[in-house]
Design an enzyme around this catalytic site. Sequence first.
Site, mmCIF file in Angstrom:
data_model
loop_
_atom_site.group_PDB
_atom_site.id
_atom_site.type_symbol
_atom_site.label_atom_id
_atom_site.label_comp_id
_atom_site.label_asym_id
_atom_site.label_seq_id
_atom_site.Cartn_x
_atom_site.Cartn_y
_atom_site.Cartn_z
ATOM 1 N N LYS A 25 0.803 4.273 6.982
ATOM 2 C CA LYS A 25 0.108 5.139 6.020
ATOM 3 C C LYS A 25 0.590 6.576 6.187
ATOM 4 O O LYS A 25 1.241 6.929 7.156
ATOM 5 C CB LYS A 25 -1.418 5.113 6.262
ATOM 6 C CG LYS A 25 -2.084 3.769 6.066
ATOM 7 C CD LYS A 25 -2.127 3.347 4.622
ATOM 8 C CE LYS A 25 -2.838 2.042 4.412
ATOM 9 N NZ LYS A 25 -2.036 0.862 4.634
ATOM 10 N N SER A 69 0.801 -1.224 0.000
ATOM 11 C CA SER A 69 0.000 0.000 0.000
ATOM 12 C C SER A 69 0.839 1.281 0.000
ATOM 13 O O SER A 69 0.326 2.348 -0.313
ATOM 14 C CB SER A 69 -0.960 0.028 1.193
ATOM 15 O OG SER A 69 -0.263 0.234 2.402
#
Length: 141
Positions: free
Chosen positions: A96, A59
Amino acid sequence: MNSPIPTLSTPARIVLFSSPVCAGFPSPATDYAQHSINLNEYLISNANASFLFTVRGESMSGIGIYDGDTLIVDRSITPAHNNIVIAVVDEDYTVKRLYQRNNIVKLLAENPAFPPIELKDGQELRIWGVATFNLHNLLRV
């Protein structure tokens, strides 16, 4: 993502060349080593608050954080908008980019195949720490 791994307690020293390496057109290399550095001092600003995490997943590949990389994470840094963070969402660790603007908080992936994480009612978010370095093995294929 796995639980944090404690930092190394033994300093790792490595030679630092005084001449930078050119990433464009080649330049004559200097065979002169200026001094050695302690990698712990170079990579870790607060040893008591720093941990290593192994990344699992793709990701964050858009900014060069790949599956199997190792992140150095500092818990003493106050997380800010746009930092790469280790977050805990409902007891699951994730890495993230932190988006924090106008009372909106969300976690952004750096791969378009992964949607942003926007908290729903009842979900818990804790920012565990801020990533400061990514250790990427260039020999791993």
